[in-house]
Design a protein around this motif. Sequence first.
Motif, PDB file in Angstrom:
ATOM      1  N   MET A 121       0.992  -1.541  -0.074  1.00 12.32           N
ATOM      2  CA  MET A 121       0.202   0.206  -0.220  1.00 12.32           C
ATOM      3  C   MET A 121       1.223   1.517   0.431  1.00 12.32           C
ATOM      4  O   MET A 121       2.140   1.300   0.740  1.00 12.32           O
ATOM      5  N   SER A 122       0.738   2.304  -0.618  1.00  5.29           N
ATOM      6  CA  SER A 122       1.245   3.446  -0.286  1.00  5.29           C
ATOM      7  C   SER A 122      -0.094   4.456  -0.489  1.00  5.29           C
ATOM      8  O   SER A 122      -1.114   4.479  -0.505  1.00  5.29           O
ATOM      9  N   ARG A 154       9.867   2.787   4.774  1.00  2.00           N
ATOM     10  CA  ARG A 154      10.306   4.486   5.390  1.00  2.00           C
ATOM     11  C   ARG A 154      11.036   4.361   6.676  1.00  2.00           C
ATOM     12  O   ARG A 154      10.070   4.107   7.964  1.00  2.00           O
ATOM     13  N   ALA A 155      11.833   5.861   6.830  1.00  2.00           N
ATOM     14  CA  ALA A 155      12.250   5.212   8.432  1.00  2.00           C
ATOM     15  C   ALA A 155      11.669   6.618   9.090  1.00  2.00           C
ATOM     16  O   ALA A 155      10.932   7.367   8.387  1.00  2.00           O
ATOM     17  N   HIS A 156      12.295   6.550  10.192  1.00  2.32           N
ATOM     18  CA  HIS A 156      11.931   7.574  11.344  1.00  2.32           C
ATOM     19  C   HIS A 156      11.875   8.973  10.969  1.00  2.32           C
ATOM     20  O   HIS A 156      12.716   9.125  10.629  1.00  2.32           O
ATOM     21  N   GLY A 157      11.008  10.240  10.744  1.00  2.00           N
ATOM     22  CA  GLY A 157      11.765  11.338  10.365  1.00  2.00           C
ATOM     23  C   GLY A 157      11.768  11.816   8.737  1.00  2.00           C
ATOM     24  O   GLY A 157      12.102  12.794   8.154  1.00  2.00           O
ATOM     25  N   GLU A 158      10.843  10.676   7.975  1.00  2.00           N
ATOM     26  CA  GLU A 158      11.568  10.709   6.400  1.00  2.00           C
ATOM     27  C   GLU A 158      10.371  11.169   6.288  1.00  2.00           C
ATOM     28  O   GLU A 158       9.337  11.247   6.881  1.00  2.00           O
ATOM     29  N   ILE A 159      10.870  12.196   4.836  1.00  2.00           N
ATOM     30  CA  ILE A 159       9.470  12.988   3.725  1.00  2.00           C
ATOM     31  C   ILE A 159       8.711  11.809   2.621  1.00  2.00           C
ATOM     32  O   ILE A 159       9.327  11.392   2.397  1.00  2.00           O
ATOM     33  N   VAL A 160       7.453  12.049   3.011  1.00  2.00           N
ATOM     34  CA  VAL A 160       7.044  10.756   2.135  1.00  2.00           C
ATOM     35  C   VAL A 160       6.116  12.251   1.482  1.00  2.00           C
ATOM     36  O   VAL A 160       5.324  12.998   2.073  1.00  2.00           O
ATOM     37  N   THR A 161       5.828  12.041  -0.329  1.00  2.00           N
ATOM     38  CA  THR A 161       5.532  13.390  -0.771  1.00  2.00           C
ATOM     39  C   THR A 161       4.644  12.494  -1.985  1.00  2.00           C
ATOM     40  O   THR A 161       4.566  11.945  -2.112  1.00  2.00           O
ATOM     41  N   VAL A 162       4.131  13.440  -3.092  1.00  2.00           N
ATOM     42  CA  VAL A 162       3.078  13.043  -4.058  1.00  2.00           C
ATOM     43  C   VAL A 162       3.536  12.186  -4.290  1.00  2.00           C
ATOM     44  O   VAL A 162       2.894  11.171  -5.517  1.00  2.00           O
ATOM     45  N   GLU A 163       4.983  11.350  -4.661  1.00  2.00           N
ATOM     46  CA  GLU A 163       5.556  10.872  -6.049  1.00  2.00           C
ATOM     47  C   GLU A 163       5.465   9.603  -5.408  1.00  2.00           C
ATOM     48  O   GLU A 163       6.253   8.230  -6.400  1.00  2.00           O
ATOM     49  N   VAL A 164       4.692   9.286  -4.232  1.00  2.00           N
ATOM     50  CA  VAL A 164       4.312   7.699  -4.245  1.00  2.00           C
ATOM     51  C   VAL A 164       2.863   7.055  -4.824  1.00  2.00           C
ATOM     52  O   VAL A 164       3.841   6.304  -4.979  1.00  2.00           O
ATOM     53  N   PHE A 165       2.443   8.455  -6.052  1.00  2.00           N
ATOM     54  CA  PHE A 165       1.978   8.273  -6.812  1.00  2.00           C
ATOM     55  C   PHE A 165       2.504   7.318  -7.935  1.00  2.00           C
ATOM     56  O   PHE A 165       3.149   8.881  -8.392  1.00  2.00           O
TER      57      PHE A 165
END
Lengths: 207, 117
Positions: free
Chosen positions: A1-2, A89-100
Amino acid sequence: MSGIIGKKIGMTSVYDENGKNIPCTVIEAGPCVVSQVRTIEKDGYSAIQLAYGDKKEKHTTKAMKGHFAAAKSTPKKVVAEFTRFRDKRAHGEIVTVEVFSEGEFVDVVGTSKGKGFQGVVKRYNFRGVNDATHGQHNRLRAPGSLGASSYPSRVFKGMRMAGRTGGNRVKMINLKVIKIIPEKNLLVVKGAVPGPNNSYVIVERWN
Amino acid sequence: MSKQELIQLIEDGIEVKEFPQFKAGDTITVTYKIKEGNKERLQKFQGVVLQRAGSGPTATFTVRKISGNVGVERIFPIASPFIEEIVVNKVGVVRRARIFYFRNLRGKKARIREKRR
């Protein structure tokens, strides 16, 4: 899942390559920070917790301040957990819209617009009384009979009646991603998304 | 960045052709492409503009004509890639921006005074 947390910006329409007009919703999706990583050893299940939307420090409790400081992040407004995230994903990492990516199908979760106390016609799509004759008068939107008489001598639980409508958690499934603008964290999906503009939504993809 | 600007960003990609100015009450001819199977041909739709709605590239306009005693209305998005050409045939004089009352008028009543040039 994303998945990612975002904010509904509003609706507009675009044209596809065949010239068809496509209604679409613009979502400001992310950037989200991974505020916690749940592990099977420690929490009994595996998930990552994302946080989105800046919050003033003075409105944040000390407990939450510490929680976000651990992720090296400023305080955030919305927090949600995502299980079975595809990439580690690591703690503190940034997740951007590019997961889609453009062309894939996502689900969008939001809180639908509250509509107040509504009758059964709006709330449950009852048809009302479409007759002007047969003794009908002043009851165009009435619910009709609630059940039988001496047996069971009561109204069954769950009988659909008038009441508070909307304001529920609603998931729209299989919305096509029309466009992604990573510089502005924008996600454009086909069709409508629950809730008013500026409300928070969760975008996820299950595959 | 404001909400409006973000939506603008999406709409910037939409191309709007240059069309002559027209408003409610004008009689216009819209030439548009229609696809039948693999063939493409042009069709004309002539009628009175009932309203112009919306703004920017998502704006639309409604054209009404009487076809064999039946009123036919078509709503065109202004940015539709199928629209080839719009010709203003008559500039009408009407007092409001949306002339829905025009639907109820038939025959001699359904005439709109033309603007003197």
